[in-house]
Design an enzyme around this catalytic site. Structure first.
Site, PDB file in Angstrom:
ATOM      1  N   GLY A  45       6.636  -3.925 -11.132  1.00  0.00           N
ATOM      2  CA  GLY A  45       5.473  -3.046 -11.218  1.00  0.00           C
ATOM      3  C   GLY A  45       5.486  -2.000 -10.122  1.00  0.00           C
ATOM      4  O   GLY A  45       6.080  -2.209  -9.054  1.00  0.00           O
ATOM      5  N   GLN A  50       2.071   4.059  -4.442  1.00  0.00           N
ATOM      6  CA  GLN A  50       3.247   3.578  -3.706  1.00  0.00           C
ATOM      7  C   GLN A  50       4.290   4.669  -3.490  1.00  0.00           C
ATOM      8  O   GLN A  50       5.178   4.523  -2.659  1.00  0.00           O
ATOM      9  CB  GLN A  50       3.894   2.392  -4.443  1.00  0.00           C
ATOM     10  CG  GLN A  50       3.063   1.128  -4.365  1.00  0.00           C
ATOM     11  CD  GLN A  50       3.759  -0.022  -5.064  1.00  0.00           C
ATOM     12  OE1 GLN A  50       3.661  -0.157  -6.273  1.00  0.00           O
ATOM     13  NE2 GLN A  50       4.474  -0.835  -4.319  1.00  0.00           N
ATOM     14  N   HIS A 134      -2.511  -6.966  -9.118  1.00  0.00           N
ATOM     15  CA  HIS A 134      -1.721  -6.416  -8.004  1.00  0.00           C
ATOM     16  C   HIS A 134      -1.693  -4.885  -8.063  1.00  0.00           C
ATOM     17  O   HIS A 134      -1.925  -4.208  -7.062  1.00  0.00           O
ATOM     18  CB  HIS A 134      -0.301  -6.997  -8.074  1.00  0.00           C
ATOM     19  CG  HIS A 134       0.615  -6.566  -6.966  1.00  0.00           C
ATOM     20  ND1 HIS A 134       1.032  -7.400  -5.951  1.00  0.00           N
ATOM     21  CD2 HIS A 134       1.203  -5.364  -6.709  1.00  0.00           C
ATOM     22  CE1 HIS A 134       1.822  -6.733  -5.125  1.00  0.00           C
ATOM     23  NE2 HIS A 134       1.949  -5.493  -5.560  1.00  0.00           N
ATOM     24  N   GLU A 135      -1.414  -4.349  -9.260  1.00  0.00           N
ATOM     25  CA  GLU A 135      -1.329  -2.885  -9.402  1.00  0.00           C
ATOM     26  C   GLU A 135      -2.712  -2.240  -9.326  1.00  0.00           C
ATOM     27  O   GLU A 135      -2.855  -1.149  -8.765  1.00  0.00           O
ATOM     28  CB  GLU A 135      -0.628  -2.502 -10.711  1.00  0.00           C
ATOM     29  CG  GLU A 135       0.792  -3.054 -10.874  1.00  0.00           C
ATOM     30  CD  GLU A 135       1.706  -2.802  -9.676  1.00  0.00           C
ATOM     31  OE1 GLU A 135       1.524  -1.798  -8.964  1.00  0.00           O
ATOM     32  OE2 GLU A 135       2.598  -3.639  -9.433  1.00  0.00           O
ATOM     33  N   HIS A 138      -3.482  -1.749  -5.800  1.00  0.00           N
ATOM     34  CA  HIS A 138      -2.793  -0.579  -5.239  1.00  0.00           C
ATOM     35  C   HIS A 138      -3.600   0.700  -5.489  1.00  0.00           C
ATOM     36  O   HIS A 138      -3.676   1.569  -4.622  1.00  0.00           O
ATOM     37  CB  HIS A 138      -1.408  -0.412  -5.874  1.00  0.00           C
ATOM     38  CG  HIS A 138      -0.327  -1.183  -5.184  1.00  0.00           C
ATOM     39  ND1 HIS A 138      -0.083  -1.079  -3.823  1.00  0.00           N
ATOM     40  CD2 HIS A 138       0.601  -2.049  -5.663  1.00  0.00           C
ATOM     41  CE1 HIS A 138       0.942  -1.869  -3.501  1.00  0.00           C
ATOM     42  NE2 HIS A 138       1.372  -2.476  -4.596  1.00  0.00           N
TER      43      HIS A 138
END
Ligand SMILES: [Zn+2]
Length: 169
Positions: A45, A50, A134-135, A138
């Site tokens: 991912g 990022q 998780h994403e 972010h």
């Protein structure tokens, strides 16, 4: 084009992203670069934050590109449902070499848009639900390390600071 992945401690990674409003060629280029960067890493991912782009976009492919149809591109994602919990070891391309157990939902449903702006919903359980959370984190400027508490978090942050000081991060 493969883009450099920001690491824990680099400011843009820790800032929340804004909603995508224009679905144009520039967005498609960004998404293609994100997919290429994720596969090259390799990772399952990658969020736009990022690579230093503060837009609400992420890509996920649990098969690392080995299976067609596994690639998920989500623009402006939002949780519709989240239930249960799971505790698994987790890592991040922005914190290479570090792993920790993070509490994540067991099942999650996301509503978002594809690269052309069409709305769709996607359900995930287990690893996919974890990747979704998780994403999503972010996109809010949160890295899994920030989800840890106490000594475990301190240890990782201290090690990263040491690496940064010696120019190895
Ligand atoms: Zn990550």
């Amino acid at each position: 084009m493969i883009r450099p992945i920001l690491r824990y401690g680099e400011t843009p990674l820790h800032q929340p992203a804004a909603a995508v409003t224009v679905f144009d060629a520039a967005l498609h280029r960004l998404i293609d670069d994100m997919i290429e960067t994720m596969y090259a890493a390799p990772g399952i991912g990658l969020a736009a934050t990022q690579i230093g782009v503060p837009q609400r976009v992420f890509v996920i492919d649990l098969s690392l590109g080995r299976t067609t149809g596994e690639l998920i591109t989500m623009v402006n994602p939002a949780f519709v449902e989240r239930e249960g919990t799971q505790l698994e070891e987790e890592g991040c391309l922005s914190a290479p070499g570090f792993n920790a157990t993070v509490v994540r939902p067991k099942r999650a449903v996301l509503k978002g848009q594809d690269r052309d702006g069409a709305e769709y919903t996607r359900e995930g359980t287990d690893l996919l639900a974890r990747a979704f959370q998780h994403e999503m984190d972010h996109l809010d400027g949160i890295v899994f390390v920030d989800r840890l508490r106490g000594i475990k978090r301190e240890m990782i942050v201290r090690k990263i600071q040491k690496l940064r000081k010696s120019g190895k991060w």
